[in-house]
Write a protein that holds these residues in place. Structure first.
Motif, PDB file in Angstrom:
ATOM      1  N   ALA A  13       0.837  -1.211   0.000  1.00  0.00           N
ATOM      2  CA  ALA A  13       0.000   0.000   0.000  1.00  0.00           C
ATOM      3  C   ALA A  13       0.858   1.241   0.000  1.00  0.00           C
ATOM      4  CB  ALA A  13      -0.931  -0.011   1.210  1.00  0.00           C
ATOM      5  N   ASP A  14       2.022   1.203   0.702  1.00  0.00           N
ATOM      6  CA  ASP A  14       2.898   2.378   0.745  1.00  0.00           C
ATOM      7  C   ASP A  14       3.457   2.674  -0.636  1.00  0.00           C
ATOM      8  OD1 ASP A  14       2.501   2.821   3.386  1.00  0.00           O
ATOM      9  OD2 ASP A  14       4.339   1.801   4.051  1.00  0.00           O
ATOM     10  N   GLU A  15       3.825   1.603  -1.377  1.00  0.00           N
ATOM     11  CA  GLU A  15       4.364   1.811  -2.722  1.00  0.00           C
ATOM     12  C   GLU A  15       3.316   2.427  -3.631  1.00  0.00           C
ATOM     13  OE1 GLU A  15       7.634  -1.404  -3.900  1.00  0.00           O
ATOM     14  OE2 GLU A  15       5.748  -2.301  -3.272  1.00  0.00           O
ATOM     15  N   VAL A  16       2.099   1.901  -3.562  1.00  0.00           N
ATOM     16  CA  VAL A  16       1.028   2.434  -4.398  1.00  0.00           C
ATOM     17  C   VAL A  16       0.729   3.881  -4.043  1.00  0.00           C
ATOM     18  CG1 VAL A  16      -1.425   2.220  -4.972  1.00  0.00           C
ATOM     19  CG2 VAL A  16       0.001   0.165  -4.796  1.00  0.00           C
ATOM     20  N   SER A  17       0.773   4.210  -2.750  1.00  0.00           N
ATOM     21  CA  SER A  17       0.469   5.584  -2.342  1.00  0.00           C
ATOM     22  C   SER A  17       1.522   6.557  -2.837  1.00  0.00           C
ATOM     23  CB  SER A  17       0.371   5.659  -0.811  1.00  0.00           C
ATOM     24  OG  SER A  17       1.650   5.462  -0.219  1.00  0.00           O
ATOM     25  N   ARG A  18       2.757   6.031  -3.146  1.00  0.00           N
ATOM     26  CA  ARG A  18       3.796   6.915  -3.635  1.00  0.00           C
ATOM     27  C   ARG A  18       3.780   7.028  -5.150  1.00  0.00           C
ATOM     28  NH1 ARG A  18       7.174   4.098  -0.026  1.00  0.00           N
ATOM     29  NH2 ARG A  18       8.296   3.153  -1.769  1.00  0.00           N
ATOM     30  N   ASP A  19       2.946   6.222  -5.822  1.00  0.00           N
ATOM     31  CA  ASP A  19       2.887   6.298  -7.278  1.00  0.00           C
ATOM     32  C   ASP A  19       2.495   7.696  -7.724  1.00  0.00           C
ATOM     33  OD1 ASP A  19       3.616   3.738  -7.746  1.00  0.00           O
ATOM     34  OD2 ASP A  19       1.608   2.963  -8.128  1.00  0.00           O
ATOM     35  N   PRO A  20       3.163   8.238  -8.752  1.00  0.00           N
ATOM     36  CA  PRO A  20       2.718   9.517  -9.320  1.00  0.00           C
ATOM     37  C   PRO A  20       1.291   9.386  -9.847  1.00  0.00           C
ATOM     38  CG  PRO A  20       4.893   8.906 -10.128  1.00  0.00           C
ATOM     39  CD  PRO A  20       4.364   7.712  -9.412  1.00  0.00           C
ATOM     40  N   VAL A  21       0.557  10.488  -9.781  1.00  0.00           N
ATOM     41  CA  VAL A  21      -0.815  10.526 -10.289  1.00  0.00           C
ATOM     42  C   VAL A  21      -0.833  11.430 -11.520  1.00  0.00           C
ATOM     43  CG1 VAL A  21      -3.219  11.101  -9.792  1.00  0.00           C
ATOM     44  CG2 VAL A  21      -1.752  10.164  -7.986  1.00  0.00           C
ATOM     45  N   LEU A  22      -1.203  10.872 -12.666  1.00  0.00           N
ATOM     46  CA  LEU A  22      -1.230  11.601 -13.926  1.00  0.00           C
ATOM     47  C   LEU A  22      -2.653  11.636 -14.448  1.00  0.00           C
ATOM     48  CD1 LEU A  22       1.830   9.868 -15.674  1.00  0.00           C
ATOM     49  CD2 LEU A  22       1.863  11.795 -14.066  1.00  0.00           C
ATOM     50  N   TRP A  23      -3.071  12.801 -14.944  1.00  0.00           N
ATOM     51  CA  TRP A  23      -4.368  12.927 -15.607  1.00  0.00           C
ATOM     52  C   TRP A  23      -4.102  13.222 -17.085  1.00  0.00           C
ATOM     53  CZ3 TRP A  23      -7.474  16.578 -11.797  1.00  0.00           C
ATOM     54  CH2 TRP A  23      -7.725  15.866 -10.609  1.00  0.00           C
ATOM     55  N   ALA A  24      -4.604  12.355 -17.965  1.00  0.00           N
ATOM     56  CA  ALA A  24      -4.470  12.561 -19.402  1.00  0.00           C
ATOM     57  C   ALA A  24      -5.761  13.200 -19.918  1.00  0.00           C
ATOM     58  CB  ALA A  24      -4.209  11.237 -20.109  1.00  0.00           C
ATOM     59  N   VAL A  25      -5.642  14.401 -20.456  1.00  0.00           N
ATOM     60  CA  VAL A  25      -6.820  15.194 -20.831  1.00  0.00           C
ATOM     61  C   VAL A  25      -6.916  15.273 -22.347  1.00  0.00           C
ATOM     62  CG1 VAL A  25      -7.999  17.399 -20.565  1.00  0.00           C
ATOM     63  CG2 VAL A  25      -6.527  16.550 -18.724  1.00  0.00           C
ATOM     64  N   SER A  26      -7.991  14.726 -22.894  1.00  0.00           N
ATOM     65  CA  SER A  26      -8.203  14.788 -24.340  1.00  0.00           C
ATOM     66  C   SER A  26      -9.668  14.539 -24.634  1.00  0.00           C
ATOM     67  CB  SER A  26      -7.342  13.750 -25.068  1.00  0.00           C
ATOM     68  OG  SER A  26      -7.622  13.768 -26.458  1.00  0.00           O
ATOM     69  N   VAL A  27     -10.191  15.267 -25.609  1.00  0.00           N
ATOM     70  CA  VAL A  27     -11.592  15.095 -25.967  1.00  0.00           C
ATOM     71  C   VAL A  27     -11.733  14.627 -27.409  1.00  0.00           C
ATOM     72  CG1 VAL A  27     -11.974  17.440 -26.805  1.00  0.00           C
ATOM     73  CG2 VAL A  27     -13.867  16.206 -25.720  1.00  0.00           C
ATOM     74  N   SER A  28     -10.613  14.429 -28.086  1.00  0.00           N
ATOM     75  CA  SER A  28     -10.626  14.152 -29.517  1.00  0.00           C
ATOM     76  C   SER A  28     -10.230  12.715 -29.796  1.00  0.00           C
ATOM     77  CB  SER A  28      -9.661  15.108 -30.222  1.00  0.00           C
ATOM     78  OG  SER A  28      -8.351  14.841 -29.779  1.00  0.00           O
ATOM     79  N   ARG A  29      -9.971  12.425 -31.093  1.00  0.00           N
ATOM     80  CA  ARG A  29      -9.539  11.102 -31.516  1.00  0.00           C
ATOM     81  C   ARG A  29      -8.272  10.656 -30.797  1.00  0.00           C
ATOM     82  NH1 ARG A  29     -10.632   8.937 -36.385  1.00  0.00           N
ATOM     83  NH2 ARG A  29     -12.575  10.089 -36.083  1.00  0.00           N
ATOM     84  N   LEU A  30      -7.512  11.590 -30.309  1.00  0.00           N
ATOM     85  CA  LEU A  30      -6.276  11.257 -29.603  1.00  0.00           C
ATOM     86  C   LEU A  30      -6.546  10.420 -28.352  1.00  0.00           C
ATOM     87  CD1 LEU A  30      -3.189  11.700 -29.513  1.00  0.00           C
ATOM     88  CD2 LEU A  30      -3.623  13.794 -28.221  1.00  0.00           C
ATOM     89  N   SER A  31      -7.742  10.552 -27.766  1.00  0.00           N
ATOM     90  CA  SER A  31      -8.072   9.820 -26.539  1.00  0.00           C
ATOM     91  C   SER A  31      -7.879   8.317 -26.724  1.00  0.00           C
ATOM     92  CB  SER A  31      -9.517  10.104 -26.122  1.00  0.00           C
ATOM     93  OG  SER A  31      -9.716  11.463 -25.859  1.00  0.00           O
ATOM     94  N   THR A  32      -8.285   7.788 -27.870  1.00  0.00           N
ATOM     95  CA  THR A  32      -8.167   6.347 -28.116  1.00  0.00           C
ATOM     96  C   THR A  32      -6.712   5.911 -28.122  1.00  0.00           C
ATOM     97  OG1 THR A  32     -10.191   6.396 -29.446  1.00  0.00           O
ATOM     98  CG2 THR A  32      -8.745   4.491 -29.712  1.00  0.00           C
ATOM     99  N   LEU A  33      -5.851   6.700 -28.773  1.00  0.00           N
ATOM    100  CA  LEU A  33      -4.436   6.357 -28.838  1.00  0.00           C
ATOM    101  C   LEU A  33      -3.789   6.448 -27.456  1.00  0.00           C
ATOM    102  CD1 LEU A  33      -2.197   5.496 -30.732  1.00  0.00           C
ATOM    103  CD2 LEU A  33      -1.736   7.909 -31.223  1.00  0.00           C
ATOM    104  N   ILE A  34      -4.155   7.482 -26.693  1.00  0.00           N
ATOM    105  CA  ILE A  34      -3.630   7.591 -25.325  1.00  0.00           C
ATOM    106  C   ILE A  34      -4.063   6.383 -24.504  1.00  0.00           C
ATOM    107  CG2 ILE A  34      -3.731   8.920 -23.179  1.00  0.00           C
ATOM    108  CD1 ILE A  34      -4.040  11.442 -24.853  1.00  0.00           C
ATOM    109  N   GLY A  35      -5.343   5.998 -24.653  1.00  0.00           N
ATOM    110  CA  GLY A  35      -5.849   4.846 -23.909  1.00  0.00           C
ATOM    111  C   GLY A  35      -5.098   3.563 -24.219  1.00  0.00           C
ATOM    112  N   ASP A  36      -4.607   3.425 -25.462  1.00  0.00           N
ATOM    113  CA  ASP A  36      -3.832   2.242 -25.821  1.00  0.00           C
ATOM    114  C   ASP A  36      -2.480   2.212 -25.119  1.00  0.00           C
ATOM    115  OD1 ASP A  36      -5.871   1.452 -27.497  1.00  0.00           O
ATOM    116  OD2 ASP A  36      -4.947   2.273 -29.313  1.00  0.00           O
TER     117      ASP A  36
END
Length: 540
Positions: A13-36
């Protein structure tokens, strides 16, 4: 990258709590590629997709301000919009020259009439590359979503059947009934995620092995500051710039940065911010020449609900308020209209903002850094810039030299840009032999460091495609004839207050085959200034 997929060890749990938190923001066709790509980083970060764009995305990020998030990842105009309006680091997904070559190859298989539409910050060397090789490709750049819509419509009307561009452009192209091809690749997204993880590690105070380290409190004086390491060079003038940054970072006094286009004004502004006690807070940059005068006031100062037709319900805070406790960078401040100069002066003197349509001032705590490529003192004498504002901005001053004044730094900078391009593409770095270096050092570099960086990116693309690992003078002359060409006699002098009239602009556009980057270089102005000239002349 694939190794990250195969990591099956259960983490504490300590390792997971130290994981960086990233938000990927996209509303276009790029969202699918980011999701891959997201699953490849699943054991190194907690990643969330936010499928919103522009103001909706900003509102969502602000609403969730209390939640844990280290870095945002976005692209194109959506990413640029976020970068100026949220108080978290934003990493932009940037397409490489190889991405563009692949996208153009796919487009060629669909049609002989091809267009490329990119955000103004994407692929700056392509215009020169296209012009040099006389590629029959229409290129356009946009700033806002409405600009993108207009650029796509313009290309469709000219008979273009396949358009390469950002996710927004791809959607607009397909809505217009032509083929849309995404500019970005999975590798570009991976590079952005790696950069975001590096930044998140700094934000969290975690080293590359994820060991917790103490968070440093914001500095308020005392102790050494990091220099402007990004301002590379061993020349005396480069050293002086880094020393000035180290000294000026100790204070909240206003700084005026002067220098020609391409000398690195924003780089120095960011270095001042990162070396100051405000580094943990927002760095908000606004280009005063890139936003239409009618919109700049609302962008800077914000507005109340009902302040004007079309204003958003509930109003909106401006960029100055967004920089509260941080740094406000006013790029091309010489382009700011006189009426807004008066309002900016009040902010500097009273440290408060009056939103459009409001009678209640809002206190702000900001450090202001301004930059210009125009001779502000001459503008003051001619009445084009307020004298009192000039004195208020010119408390501390940094003059950035053109690359022609620091020729001994050319070799270091060229190799640095080649290495950066090779690392991004995962390729071996090509080398410059003595004859190529001599040619580079003899050039006057009217576009300064930006011109050198763009040239090195062009050479990286060419050598990657040909498999060459050595760049000599012959190769350089073939692919960069501007190094030995005579300067164009029609180039305007820096800071000239006069601009061409509409007819002259239209004729210049036709002569340049609508190559905006080349035309801006001919006029001796930035691309954003050219964009504003064209817009005001009704040619944009």
């Amino acid at each position: 990258m694939a190794a990250s997929k195969s990591s099956k060890r259960l983490r504490s749990a300590d390792e997971v709590s130290r994981d960086p938190v990233l938000w990927a923001v996209s509303v276009s066709r790029l969202s699918t590629l980011i999701g891959d790509v997201v699953p490849e980083f699943g054991d190194r970060a907690r990643i969330e997709m936010i499928n919103l764009g522009f103001e909706d995305a900003v509102r969502q990020v602000r609403r969730r301000a209390g939640e844990e998030c280290d870095v945002l990842i976005s692209a194109g105009s959506n990413g640029a919009y976020l970068k100026h309006r949220v108080d978290k680091p934003v990493v932009l997904i940037r397409a490489s020259g190889f991405d563009l070559m692949q996208a153009l190859s796919r487009a060629r298989s669909l049609s002989d009439r091809i267009g490329v539409v990119t955000h103004e910050t994407d692929m700056p060397p392509f215009a020169e590359f296209r012009r040099m090789f006389e590629l029959p490709i229409e290129q356009r750049a946009f700033v806002t979503a409405e600009d993108a819509r207009n650029r796509v419509a313009e290309l469709v009307n000219r008979g273009v059947k396949a358009i390469v561009g950002t996710g927004l452009v791809v959607e607009l192209a397909e809505q217009a009934g032509v083929s849309g091809l995404l500019l970005y690749s999975a590798d570009s997204i991976r590079t952005a995620f790696e950069t975001a993880l590096d930044i998140a590690g700094l934000v969290r105070g975690i080293d590359s092995r994820e060991r917790p380290a103490p968070r440093r409190a914001p500095r308020r004086g005392g102790g050494p500051k990091p220099a402007a390491d990004g301002f590379l060079g061993h020349s005396e003038v480069a050293v002086q710039v880094r020393e000035a940054v180290a000294i000026y970072a100790d204070t909240d006094a206003t700084v005026l940065i002067e220098g020609d286009t391409g000398t690195g004004k924003e780089l120095v502004a960011q270095a001042l911010h990162q070396a100051s006690g405000r580094a943990a807070n927002a760095f908000v940059a606004v280009n005063c020449g890139a936003v239409a005068e009618s919109l700049l006031e609302a962008e800077l100062f914000g507005y109340e609900e009902g302040a004007f037709t079309g204003s958003r319900r509930g109003g909106r805070i401006g960029l100055i308020e967004s920089a509260h406790h941080g740094t406000l960078f006013l790029d091309e401040v010489g382009e700011m209209p006189l009426p807004l100069q008066t309002r900016l002066l009040r902010v500097l003197e009273e440290r408060e903002v009056l939103r459009v349509g409001s009678s209640r001032p809002v206190p702000v705590d900001v450090r202001v850094i301004a930059a210009t490529h125009r001779p502000i003192e001459a503008m003051v004498e001619e009445g084009g810039f307020r004298r009192d504002l000039y004195y208020r901005l010119n408390v501390l001053r940094i003059a950035l030299p053109g690359l022609a004044r620091r020729r001994q730094d050319v070799a270091m900078l060229a190799e640095h840009f080649l290495q950066a391009g090779a690392q991004q593409a995962g390729e071996v770095m090509p080398e410059l032999d003595a004859s190529a270096l001599a040619l580079l050092q003899a050039h006057d570099w009217p576009g300064n460091v930006r011109e050198l960086r763009n040239l090195m990116e062009r050479l990286a693309v060419i050598t990657r495609a040909s498999g060459q690992l050595m760049i000599d003078a012959g190769l350089l002359q073939r692919h960069a004839p501007e190094l030995t060409a005579r300067p164009a006699p029609a180039r305007l002098t820096r800071g000239s207050a006069r601009r061409p009239d509409r007819t002259q602009l239209q004729q210049a556009l036709q002569r340049s085959a609508d190559d905006r980057a080349h035309l801006a270089a001919q006029f001796g102005i930035s691309r954003t200034t050219l964009w504003r000239w064209l817009r005001e002349a009704g040619l944009q």
